[in-house]
Structures are given as structure tokens and as C-alpha cells.
Write a protein that holds these residues in place. Sequence first.
Motif, PDB file in Angstrom:
ATOM      1  N   GLY A 175      -0.539 -10.780   4.490  1.00 16.21           N
ATOM      2  CA  GLY A 175      -0.841  -9.848   3.113  1.00 16.21           C
ATOM      3  C   GLY A 175      -0.786 -11.385   2.367  1.00 16.21           C
ATOM      4  O   GLY A 175      -0.996 -11.204   1.859  1.00 16.21           O
ATOM      5  N   LYS A 176      -2.080 -11.631   3.116  1.00 16.94           N
ATOM      6  CA  LYS A 176      -3.019 -13.127   2.331  1.00 16.94           C
ATOM      7  C   LYS A 176      -4.046 -12.379   1.545  1.00 16.94           C
ATOM      8  O   LYS A 176      -4.030 -12.533   0.380  1.00 16.94           O
ATOM      9  N   SER A 177      -4.525 -11.789   2.355  1.00 19.39           N
ATOM     10  CA  SER A 177      -6.242 -10.641   1.796  1.00 19.39           C
ATOM     11  C   SER A 177      -5.527 -10.085   0.470  1.00 19.39           C
ATOM     12  O   SER A 177      -5.597  -9.954  -0.768  1.00 19.39           O
ATOM     13  N   THR A 178      -3.908  -9.112   1.076  1.00 18.29           N
ATOM     14  CA  THR A 178      -3.517  -8.248  -0.445  1.00 18.29           C
ATOM     15  C   THR A 178      -3.103  -9.460  -1.079  1.00 18.29           C
ATOM     16  O   THR A 178      -3.049  -8.363  -2.203  1.00 18.29           O
ATOM     17  N   GLU A 192     -10.762 -16.449   3.049  1.00 17.48           N
ATOM     18  CA  GLU A 192     -11.092 -16.907   4.713  1.00 17.48           C
ATOM     19  C   GLU A 192     -12.906 -17.973   4.071  1.00 17.48           C
ATOM     20  O   GLU A 192     -13.281 -17.000   5.378  1.00 17.48           O
ATOM     21  N   LYS A 213       4.991 -12.859   7.488  1.00 15.42           N
ATOM     22  CA  LYS A 213       5.078 -11.379   7.877  1.00 15.42           C
ATOM     23  C   LYS A 213       6.355 -10.929   7.681  1.00 15.42           C
ATOM     24  O   LYS A 213       6.911 -10.481   7.110  1.00 15.42           O
ATOM     25  N   HIS A 240      -6.936 -20.437   7.811  1.00 14.66           N
ATOM     26  CA  HIS A 240      -6.211 -20.684   8.692  1.00 14.66           C
ATOM     27  C   HIS A 240      -5.887 -22.356   9.276  1.00 14.66           C
ATOM     28  O   HIS A 240      -5.655 -22.407   9.871  1.00 14.66           O
ATOM     29  N   SER A 263      -1.992 -14.113  10.756  1.00 17.23           N
ATOM     30  CA  SER A 263      -2.597 -12.580  10.322  1.00 17.23           C
ATOM     31  C   SER A 263      -1.830 -11.657   9.966  1.00 17.23           C
ATOM     32  O   SER A 263      -0.515 -11.887  11.097  1.00 17.23           O
ATOM     33  N   GLY A 264      -1.881 -11.633   8.587  1.00 19.87           N
ATOM     34  CA  GLY A 264      -1.553  -9.689   8.690  1.00 19.87           C
ATOM     35  C   GLY A 264      -0.381  -9.484   7.574  1.00 19.87           C
ATOM     36  O   GLY A 264       0.614  -8.964   7.594  1.00 19.87           O
ATOM     37  N   TYR A 313       0.884  -1.526   0.174  1.00 23.53           N
ATOM     38  CA  TYR A 313       0.357  -0.249   0.357  1.00 23.53           C
ATOM     39  C   TYR A 313       0.747   0.577  -0.307  1.00 23.53           C
ATOM     40  O   TYR A 313       1.486   1.109   1.025  1.00 23.53           O
TER      41      TYR A 313
HETATM   42  N1  LIG Z   1      -5.554  -0.605   2.680  1.00 24.18           N
HETATM   43  C1  LIG Z   1      -4.698  -0.763   3.725  1.00 24.18           C
HETATM   44  N2  LIG Z   1      -4.233   0.392   3.811  1.00 24.18           N
HETATM   45  C2  LIG Z   1      -2.314   0.348   4.018  1.00 24.18           C
HETATM   46  N3  LIG Z   1      -2.104  -1.044   4.410  1.00 24.18           N
HETATM   47  C3  LIG Z   1      -2.903  -2.278   4.927  1.00 24.18           C
HETATM   48  C4  LIG Z   1      -4.506  -1.823   4.092  1.00 24.18           C
HETATM   49  N4  LIG Z   1      -4.713  -3.184   3.803  1.00 24.18           N
HETATM   50  C5  LIG Z   1      -3.544  -3.913   4.879  1.00 24.18           C
HETATM   51  N5  LIG Z   1      -2.569  -3.141   5.066  1.00 24.18           N
HETATM   52  C6  LIG Z   1      -1.238  -3.524   5.604  1.00 24.18           C
HETATM   53  O1  LIG Z   1      -1.285  -4.980   4.392  1.00 24.18           O
HETATM   54  C7  LIG Z   1      -0.708  -6.222   5.593  1.00 24.18           C
HETATM   55  C8  LIG Z   1      -1.474  -7.783   5.410  1.00 24.18           C
HETATM   56  O2  LIG Z   1      -2.786  -7.010   5.521  1.00 24.18           O
HETATM   57  P1  LIG Z   1      -3.615  -8.798   4.965  1.00 24.18           P
HETATM   58  O3  LIG Z   1      -4.853  -7.339   4.469  1.00 24.18           O
HETATM   59  O4  LIG Z   1      -3.367  -8.706   3.138  1.00 24.18           O
HETATM   60  O5  LIG Z   1      -3.749  -9.480   5.866  1.00 24.18           O
HETATM   61  P2  LIG Z   1      -4.250 -11.157   5.869  1.00 24.18           P
HETATM   62  O6  LIG Z   1      -2.702 -12.266   5.481  1.00 24.18           O
HETATM   63  O7  LIG Z   1      -5.628 -11.262   4.693  1.00 24.18           O
HETATM   64  O8  LIG Z   1      -4.750 -11.262   7.291  1.00 24.18           O
HETATM   65  P3  LIG Z   1      -5.773 -11.673   7.979  1.00 24.18           P
HETATM   66  O9  LIG Z   1      -5.666 -13.163   8.024  1.00 24.18           O
HETATM   67  O10 LIG Z   1      -5.797 -11.129   9.567  1.00 24.18           O
HETATM   68  O11 LIG Z   1      -6.993 -11.367   7.454  1.00 24.18           O
HETATM   69  C9  LIG Z   1      -1.076  -6.024   7.036  1.00 24.18           C
HETATM   70  O12 LIG Z   1       0.068  -5.235   7.731  1.00 24.18           O
HETATM   71  C10 LIG Z   1      -1.693  -4.596   7.241  1.00 24.18           C
HETATM   72  O13 LIG Z   1      -1.742  -3.851   8.278  1.00 24.18           O
END
Ligand SMILES: Nc1ncnc2c1ncn2[C@@H]1O[C@H](COP(=O)(O)OP(=O)(O)OP(=O)(O)O)[C@@H](O)[C@H]1O
Lengths: 270, 376
Positions: free
Chosen positions: A50-53, A175, A225, A208, A47-48, A22
Motif C-alpha cells: 500500500g505504499k503507492s496507495t 520508487e 501488508k 525498496h 510489494s502490494g 479502494y
Molecule cells: N486501482 C486499484 N483498485 C483496487 N485495488 C487496488 C488498486 N490499486 C492498488 N490496489 C490494491 O491495493 C494494494 C496496495 O497497492 P499499492 O499499489 O499501493 O502497493 P505498493 O505498496 O505500491 O506495491 P509496489 O511496491 O509493488 O508498487 C494492493 O493489494 C492492490 O491490490
Amino acid sequence: MGALKPPAEDVMIHAEGLTVGYGERPVLKDVTFTVHAGEIVTVLGGSGCGKSTLLKALIGLIRPLRGSVRIRGACITGSDREAALESIRRHIGVLFQYGALLGSLSIADNVALPLEEFTDLPRSLIADLVHFKLDTVGLADYAHFMPAELSGGMRKRAALARAMALDPEILFCDEPSAGLDPITAAELDELLLECNRALGITMVVITHELASIEAIATRCIMLDKSAQGIIAVGRPEDLKNHSADPRVRAFFHRQPSLMRPEAASVAPEG
Amino acid sequence: MMGPQSTTEAGGTGRRVWAPSGPLTLKTVSDHWKTFQNLLSDPAVKALVVDLSGVEAVDSAGLVLLKGLRDRCAAASIAYELAHVPEPFRPFFVFGGLDRPTHEKPSTTRVGENALERLGRLTMETLQDIGELIEFVGSVTVAFLPCCLHPKRFRLKEVLYYVQRSGSEAMPIVFLVSFLMGLIMAFQAAVQLRQFGANIFVADLVSLALTRELGPLMTAIILAGRSAAAFAAEIGTMKVNEEVDALTVMGFNVTEFLIMPKVNALAFSGPLLTLFANASGIFGGMVVGALGLDLTPASFLTEVVAILSLTDVVSGLAKSLAFSILVAMVGCLRGLQTEKSADSVGRMTTSAVVSSIFLIILADAVFTVLFHVFDI
Ligand SMILES: Nc1ncnc2c1ncn2[C@@H]1O[C@H](COP(=O)(O)OP(=O)(O)OP(=O)(O)O)[C@@H](O)[C@H]1O
Ligand SMILES: [Mg+2]
């Protein structure tokens, strides 16, 4: 589409040197992997991490900082991005982490929406199709409910029906079983597996849940992470039993302490 | 609670022993903290021993106090030692990481900025905002023609829904505001005009002011308060729930699907509401005329018809059309600019109303100049 027709290509998704984040801050760096037709690939990680990213980059919602993504051979990160996205969108379905049903439409209308928009089917046929899709996810009796009137798990299932409305070739799920009780989660896994077997849908599933991973995954991609990238790829049983990486073992054996070696021993001084 | 007597000088080596008694909890740590500040600022202190034998209870605040003390001692090169840790506290201390060095704490406060930097940032943000508005107007304009030519893409059902919500349902408030405005204007004017026996000119004043200026303006402001806010909140909430993302990946053109119906609906209902506002205001003036000025409704209306030209009405409607489109666009743009939090929805809704009222007034000024230049 999708169903019962051998896919034209074997490589459905190919990510090469993908760096996503981001602003200027990368979340994942230099990620490379391939998903083949008919596979169910699960993406794991804390968690966090970056999977959703990663998922958002794969479906073209965020633009990667570097690297490329090819879906069914079309490069969705290059200069002709919009056209490529346009060409793949009818072939992919996405189940969002929180369902993302349109709050102003009933469940049936949500499922009917892509059918009405992207096909020329007559109304009565669309209604039958919607009924069929809702029936597969066990929500046929709730067709006229609004999303706000359903439980979290029901919303996820309705969203799955919508994602499957156009019989996609590739399904992305964020998820699918988070926040569901073990029975419903297992049912949902069963459903995904059926769709994969019966319709040949390739799937990328973020999860997860160890139980889900073992039930559905043909392959796993594990993110971390602190490594900001992939730390392991392989079949779930291989990762579980033969991985040398302590982080992978910790995940599969549910032992967070393995990931924090300094935590245990020392007692306070004095 | 903690006087300086609680630290004792042990020999002349600058070594101090501190032996607190009683609880070391949220309620008491702030007193201890002051003692430590004094201790740490005393250059004579070279070593500190914390003797916990008299402590009855420790909670997170006490733990953080001990950790903070340790870190500050390290920073000031004072030797630090924990003594006589009661056995029951040990698991908690291990859990709290008293045995491990503290990780570098990431800074939680954003870097402060001075007035000049703030001015610069706000200027850049405003410029960027204007840029986004222009870009948005462009994208909507590009989507407009294909939308209107293609019946399926026009989405008549949604357009009618928003006409109902923003148009029909706004009629009572538009009537009330315009009627009262006509009434007040007529009344104020009557007080002056009666002195010259020029009662009938009340009709001229009310009808001209309303159709050329106040009708379109008041309608647009009501639309800003009702519809711009509603659009921003609606799209903003969809943004928060990832509905907009879902539509995008399903292949929907968000401009066409979410924005165009709203813009078209307001473009249709805005001018109609303005006509209605004009009529209501003139009716208000007529009531004052009939009750207070001995003007019969018929003579009032005859005067109105005589003074109003088609240009007056049409120029008012043209303004109204522009205002309505502006209101709809600003509402939708603010909705799309929403970030993924409820707080952001609130801020963007407010901003939708404020920005649209500002832009309406700005556009009105432009229209006034244009009409003057072209002698309309
Ligand atoms: N819209 C955003 N703007 C800035 N940073 C973001 C944004 N969305 C997520 N992040 C950052 O990107 C990183 C990864 O987030 P992401 O949502 O991809 O995690 P995740 O692996 O899907 O976690 P979870 O299992 O909790 O859903 C996190 O550190 C978060 O702070
Ligand atoms: Mg996530």
C-alpha cells in the motif's frame, strides 16, 4: 518558493488516523505520522502493502475512507478539500512510479508545461529554466526527444525535472530508482540528496532499495501488508541494528525466511 | 495407464495402497485423477497409502495432485499417508509445501448471478452511466464560459490542432460518403420521378434531405467513428500511464486542459464539415442530373437555391453543432472512465463509438419532434 527561505512551518505533512483503500476495502488502516521540514522520509514495505496507495492519499488523488491529511497546515481531506488542494498544489512535486510524462509533448515541453501554466515568465526565461532543470538531471542533450524515445531511467529523470520545475517545497517520489542499474540509481539518489540539501526540499520517497534508504533517508516509515499499517518508524541505522521486530530485521537484512518461520524445518511425512 | 488394479486392498479394513509407477507429470496426472475420484467416492475406503517408490519424475502438476489428494482425504476423513518418497523429490516437496497444511484458498471465481440479479445490475450500471454523463456535461458547461473569456485558458493552439485532426483530415471521407449518398439518392429518385417527367424535383429531394437530415447525421456518424474513438483512446491511454493523475497533482484542471479543446474543436469543425457534406451531396445529385436526367448543372442549382430556405440550412447546422458536442463529450467521458489496463482502453474506445452513435440518433429524434412542434 522553497529555495533558501526558511519554511514557515516545521510540520510539512501530518497524517492522522488515515484509513485508505479502494471501494470499501481498506488497504491501510489508522496510519498516523508526521514529516518535518527538511526531512527525507522513506516509505518501505513489501510489494502490494500500500505504499503507492498511501502516496496517492497524501497528494489528494484518492480520498481516504477515514482520517485526515494536513499538508503545510492545509487539511486536504476535510470539507474544503478542493480549495486546500488548490492552495498546496503549486508547492508539491510528484514523481510517479512510471514517470507519467505527457506522451504527446517533448521532454522540454513537459518540463515547461507547469512553468507556462502557473507563472508569467517570458518565453525565453522559461526556455533557460527548462534547460537548467534538464541539465541538473543530465538530460540537456535530450530536450527535444519524445518520452517514448527515452529509456526508463531517462524518463524517470525527466519526470523528476518536471516535478522540480516550480521548485516545490515538498517532493513525493514513488520508487525513483526501481528498474534502474545500480550506478544510475545511485546518481538519482545523489540528485535527490542535493536537492534536499541545496534547496531545502522536504521529501517523501517510496523505495525498496536498501542502498537508497541508507544513502538518503533521515527517517523511515515501514508498512506491512498483513498489519495493514505502520510497523516501525525510525532512523534507518536504528531500524537495521536495534529493531526488535522480526519483520523489520528481515527487511533490512534481506532474509525473507525470518518472515515465514514455519517454512523451513519440517520434512514431508512418509 | 492407471487401472483400478493399481490400488490394492490391504486386508478387510478399508485400507488401500496406491503405488503409481512411471512419471507423475502434466502428461499423466489427468489419468490418475480419475482413479482418485473413484477411490474417494467409494465409502469402503477408510485409509489411503500412497507409495511413491515406483515414481520416476514429479513436476508441479504431480505435486498439486498429491496435495489435492491429501486435502480431499482430510475433508472426507480418510487417513492419508505418503510412503517411500524418493530422496531426490524431498527438496521439491518441501518447496511445494507438501509438508505444510494448505492455506485456505481464496475463491477465484466471482459469485454467479441469476438473470434477475444481472438485469438489476445492468439497470443500475446504465442509470449510473447516464448520471455520470449528465454530471460530465454539467462540469464541461461550467468550464465553458471562463475558458472562452480567458484567452490563455482557451488554448487556441490545441483547439487548432484538434480542428486539423478531426476537421480537415475528415474532409476526404466526408466528401466521399456525402457525394455517393447524393448520387445514390438522386439515382433512386430519378427512376421514379422520370415516369412523371418530374426530373427537376430530384434537385429538391437531394438538397432538402441532405441539408435538413442526412448531412448533419452522416457527418456526426463519421465524427463518432473518427474523433470519439480517437479522443477516448487518447485520454484512456493517458489514464493508463498516470498522465491524467500527474496533470491533476500539478494543479491542472483536467476538464479545461484535456476536454475543452476537443469539445471546442469539434463544435467548430462539425458544422463546417456538415456544410461541406451538404455541398458534396448536392454535387453528387447534380452529376446524376447532368448525366442521366438531361438537367444542366445551372438549372439543377437554380432549383436547389429556390427550394432551400435559410431555415433548412440553419436547422441542419444547429443539429450538427449539438451532435458534434455530443460526440466530443462522449469520447472524452469514455476516455476518463478508462481503468488502468490496455483492455479497458479498447473497451472504452468501442463504447465511445457505440454510445455516441446511439446518442446522435436519440438527439436527432428529439430534434425532429422539436422542429415539428415549433414548425421549423
Ligand atoms: N486501482 C486499484 N483498485 C483496487 N485495488 C487496488 C488498486 N490499486 C492498488 N490496489 C490494491 O491495493 C494494494 C496496495 O497497492 P499499492 O499499489 O499501493 O502497493 P505498493 O505498496 O505500491 O506495491 P509496489 O511496491 O509493488 O508498487 C494492493 O493489494 C492492490 O491490490
Ligand atoms: Mg507502488
